[in-house]
Motif scaffolding. Sequence first.
Motif, PDB file in Angstrom:
ATOM      1  N   SER A   9      41.729  44.366  37.703  1.00  0.00           N
ATOM      2  CA  SER A   9      42.711  44.370  38.320  1.00  0.00           C
ATOM      3  C   SER A   9      41.776  44.732  39.426  1.00  0.00           C
ATOM      4  O   SER A   9      40.686  45.399  39.467  1.00  0.00           O
ATOM      5  CB  SER A   9      43.938  44.853  38.131  1.00  0.00           C
ATOM      6  N   SER A  10      42.271  45.307  40.455  1.00  0.00           N
ATOM      7  CA  SER A  10      41.957  45.815  41.430  1.00  0.00           C
ATOM      8  C   SER A  10      42.716  47.439  41.977  1.00  0.00           C
ATOM      9  O   SER A  10      42.534  47.178  42.699  1.00  0.00           O
ATOM     10  CB  SER A  10      42.318  45.265  43.128  1.00  0.00           C
ATOM     11  N   ASP A  11      43.205  47.879  40.640  1.00  0.00           N
ATOM     12  CA  ASP A  11      43.780  48.838  40.872  1.00  0.00           C
ATOM     13  C   ASP A  11      42.656  50.150  40.761  1.00  0.00           C
ATOM     14  O   ASP A  11      42.395  50.317  40.355  1.00  0.00           O
ATOM     15  CB  ASP A  11      44.571  49.471  39.594  1.00  0.00           C
ATOM     16  N   THR A  12      42.454  50.382  41.842  1.00  0.00           N
ATOM     17  CA  THR A  12      41.492  51.459  41.886  1.00  0.00           C
ATOM     18  C   THR A  12      41.069  52.694  42.008  1.00  0.00           C
ATOM     19  O   THR A  12      40.483  53.726  41.852  1.00  0.00           O
ATOM     20  CB  THR A  12      41.155  51.467  43.769  1.00  0.00           C
ATOM     21  N   ILE A  44      39.018  39.351  42.793  1.00  0.00           N
ATOM     22  CA  ILE A  44      39.705  39.681  41.994  1.00  0.00           C
ATOM     23  C   ILE A  44      41.548  38.498  41.464  1.00  0.00           C
ATOM     24  O   ILE A  44      41.373  39.197  40.320  1.00  0.00           O
ATOM     25  CB  ILE A  44      39.779  41.293  41.592  1.00  0.00           C
ATOM     26  N   ARG A  45      41.395  39.306  41.985  1.00  0.00           N
ATOM     27  CA  ARG A  45      43.725  38.104  41.844  1.00  0.00           C
ATOM     28  C   ARG A  45      43.203  36.730  40.745  1.00  0.00           C
ATOM     29  O   ARG A  45      43.965  36.463  40.446  1.00  0.00           O
ATOM     30  CB  ARG A  45      43.998  38.312  42.703  1.00  0.00           C
ATOM     31  N   LEU A  46      42.508  36.237  41.481  1.00  0.00           N
ATOM     32  CA  LEU A  46      41.496  34.653  41.276  1.00  0.00           C
ATOM     33  C   LEU A  46      41.418  34.850  39.930  1.00  0.00           C
ATOM     34  O   LEU A  46      41.879  34.367  38.783  1.00  0.00           O
ATOM     35  CB  LEU A  46      40.941  34.036  41.998  1.00  0.00           C
ATOM     36  N   TRP A  47      40.238  35.919  38.991  1.00  0.00           N
ATOM     37  CA  TRP A  47      40.180  36.223  37.838  1.00  0.00           C
ATOM     38  C   TRP A  47      41.096  36.738  36.738  1.00  0.00           C
ATOM     39  O   TRP A  47      41.066  36.271  36.211  1.00  0.00           O
ATOM     40  CB  TRP A  47      38.824  36.950  38.267  1.00  0.00           C
ATOM     41  N   SER A  48      42.120  37.488  37.777  1.00  0.00           N
ATOM     42  CA  SER A  48      42.771  38.312  36.941  1.00  0.00           C
ATOM     43  C   SER A  48      43.382  37.538  36.055  1.00  0.00           C
ATOM     44  O   SER A  48      44.130  37.893  35.046  1.00  0.00           O
ATOM     45  CB  SER A  48      43.526  39.453  37.810  1.00  0.00           C
ATOM     46  N   THR A  49      44.138  36.025  36.487  1.00  0.00           N
ATOM     47  CA  THR A  49      44.840  35.138  35.618  1.00  0.00           C
ATOM     48  C   THR A  49      44.225  34.778  34.212  1.00  0.00           C
ATOM     49  O   THR A  49      45.185  34.329  33.954  1.00  0.00           O
ATOM     50  CB  THR A  49      45.256  34.265  36.702  1.00  0.00           C
ATOM     51  N   ARG A  50      42.925  34.765  34.292  1.00  0.00           N
ATOM     52  CA  ARG A  50      41.527  34.001  33.050  1.00  0.00           C
ATOM     53  C   ARG A  50      41.567  35.726  31.948  1.00  0.00           C
ATOM     54  O   ARG A  50      42.005  36.784  32.829  1.00  0.00           O
ATOM     55  CB  ARG A  50      40.654  34.042  34.096  1.00  0.00           C
ATOM     56  N   ASN A  51      41.562  34.912  30.714  1.00  0.00           N
ATOM     57  CA  ASN A  51      41.179  36.165  29.672  1.00  0.00           C
ATOM     58  C   ASN A  51      39.771  36.589  29.658  1.00  0.00           C
ATOM     59  O   ASN A  51      39.602  35.735  28.562  1.00  0.00           O
ATOM     60  CB  ASN A  51      42.544  35.666  28.292  1.00  0.00           C
ATOM     61  N   LEU A  52      39.389  37.118  30.634  1.00  0.00           N
ATOM     62  CA  LEU A  52      38.099  37.476  30.466  1.00  0.00           C
ATOM     63  C   LEU A  52      37.645  39.301  29.821  1.00  0.00           C
ATOM     64  O   LEU A  52      38.126  39.863  29.101  1.00  0.00           O
ATOM     65  CB  LEU A  52      37.719  38.144  31.844  1.00  0.00           C
ATOM     66  N   SER A  53      36.429  38.588  28.773  1.00  0.00           N
ATOM     67  CA  SER A  53      35.800  40.139  27.628  1.00  0.00           C
ATOM     68  C   SER A  53      35.535  40.647  28.747  1.00  0.00           C
ATOM     69  O   SER A  53      34.930  40.177  29.614  1.00  0.00           O
ATOM     70  CB  SER A  53      34.542  38.961  26.979  1.00  0.00           C
ATOM     71  N   TYR A  54      35.501  41.692  28.639  1.00  0.00           N
ATOM     72  CA  TYR A  54      34.321  42.304  29.164  1.00  0.00           C
ATOM     73  C   TYR A  54      33.258  42.359  29.924  1.00  0.00           C
ATOM     74  O   TYR A  54      32.704  41.940  31.505  1.00  0.00           O
ATOM     75  CB  TYR A  54      34.064  44.187  28.749  1.00  0.00           C
ATOM     76  N   MET A  55      32.327  41.734  29.181  1.00  0.00           N
ATOM     77  CA  MET A  55      30.864  41.384  29.620  1.00  0.00           C
ATOM     78  C   MET A  55      30.791  39.977  30.530  1.00  0.00           C
ATOM     79  O   MET A  55      30.207  40.199  31.519  1.00  0.00           O
ATOM     80  CB  MET A  55      30.106  40.537  27.881  1.00  0.00           C
ATOM     81  N   LEU A  95      36.720  43.862  51.797  1.00  0.00           N
ATOM     82  CA  LEU A  95      37.166  44.485  50.594  1.00  0.00           C
ATOM     83  C   LEU A  95      37.971  43.761  50.408  1.00  0.00           C
ATOM     84  O   LEU A  95      39.076  43.053  48.887  1.00  0.00           O
ATOM     85  CB  LEU A  95      37.798  45.768  50.577  1.00  0.00           C
ATOM     86  N   GLU A  96      38.447  42.928  51.194  1.00  0.00           N
ATOM     87  CA  GLU A  96      40.248  42.238  51.195  1.00  0.00           C
ATOM     88  C   GLU A  96      38.938  40.471  50.775  1.00  0.00           C
ATOM     89  O   GLU A  96      39.939  40.208  49.313  1.00  0.00           O
ATOM     90  CB  GLU A  96      40.366  41.214  52.756  1.00  0.00           C
ATOM     91  N   LYS A  97      37.855  40.329  50.808  1.00  0.00           N
ATOM     92  CA  LYS A  97      37.256  38.759  49.860  1.00  0.00           C
ATOM     93  C   LYS A  97      37.859  39.957  48.375  1.00  0.00           C
ATOM     94  O   LYS A  97      36.900  38.877  47.718  1.00  0.00           O
ATOM     95  CB  LYS A  97      36.183  38.773  50.491  1.00  0.00           C
TER      96      LYS A  97
END
Length: 372
Positions: A131-134, A77-88, A70-72
Amino acid sequence: MLRGLKLFSKTSGLCPNASKSAVYCHGMLESDVNRVLETSSYTRSYLPFRYLGIPIFSKKISAAECTSILEKMTGKIRLWSTRNLSYMGRATLINSVLISIHSYWAQLMILPKKLLRDVEALCRSFLWKGSSDTHSHGLIAWDHLCLSKTAGGLGFRRILDWNEAAIGKYVWDIAKKKDNLFVKWINSVYIANRSWWDYSCPLDCSWYWKRIVAVKERFKHKVSLGSFLSQQYSIKRGLELMSVPGSKVSWNKFVWDRLITPKHRFIMWLVMWERLNTKDRIIKYNSSLDSICLLCGEADECIEHLFFQCLYSRKCLSAIKNWLNWHTQSINLVRLLKWISHAKASSIYKSMLMTILAATVYHIWRARNDVL
């Protein structure tokens, strides 16, 4: 034991590294333990320990011992959340990276269900919220996302089924009586020349063996032993035996046409599921919100109105039709898809129409959100 190590070293040319070696003792007198340590010059260590990154326990593994997975995932997710990613874009990362993080562990043992639920929750949260908000919920249930694309899903891996299918290779090895140390030990200690397909495990056996037998029972209810052994086992085949395929949807070829821009595909997919957050859905849990369409201000906002009964979207569709010489009077999205399906035209022309229609739907939805 030391003679065995020396024989191994002489035969293979490999020598044990004393600084990386340890002795693990169980059920021994302390005097015997001290004698082993003095003779071997190794240090004593205790369970649990890690081997090739996997924690080794003498008892059933718990979710707490698997937190590194889960930590990995959270770190990614924290790294990717800084980018403007689309749903796809998020869906692609989930399929190719996030769900694969636990795969190495899942091929060695049946992981705790709590851990697998947490993995699913992280993937679901990243898809819908980035985000990682479950604690957040998704627009579509996770089980539906795990359906194949032809059945209306996104083709995500069913994590629990995949875990059991991965362990299925041990079931196949035992049934095939494969020539390896693990199978020989299992036959000597547990099966003892009995029929593997009819075998029931004793109550006092290890938790790991009970899980393997449980996976065997699941295969047993799906297929005969002869059919099970008729082909070389693979995780993909194990999943096919375990899973019940979903019903094929009529619109899958249009939504997943290769010419459509990926982010346009996802919005079209949500439209076909009727899961866009239009006002008729939002008002169910926020009664203070008015239901009037944000684009035309004339009628209640819903998917059917937005595509293409709304005055604004109808003008957009009319302009597209004139540009393409598209001779159809329909202004309903589903009927337009049927028209494309039954049109006597080349596949390239149909793909072009679908691509333009998907782009129109996407930009109308974006225009609607810009008004907010």
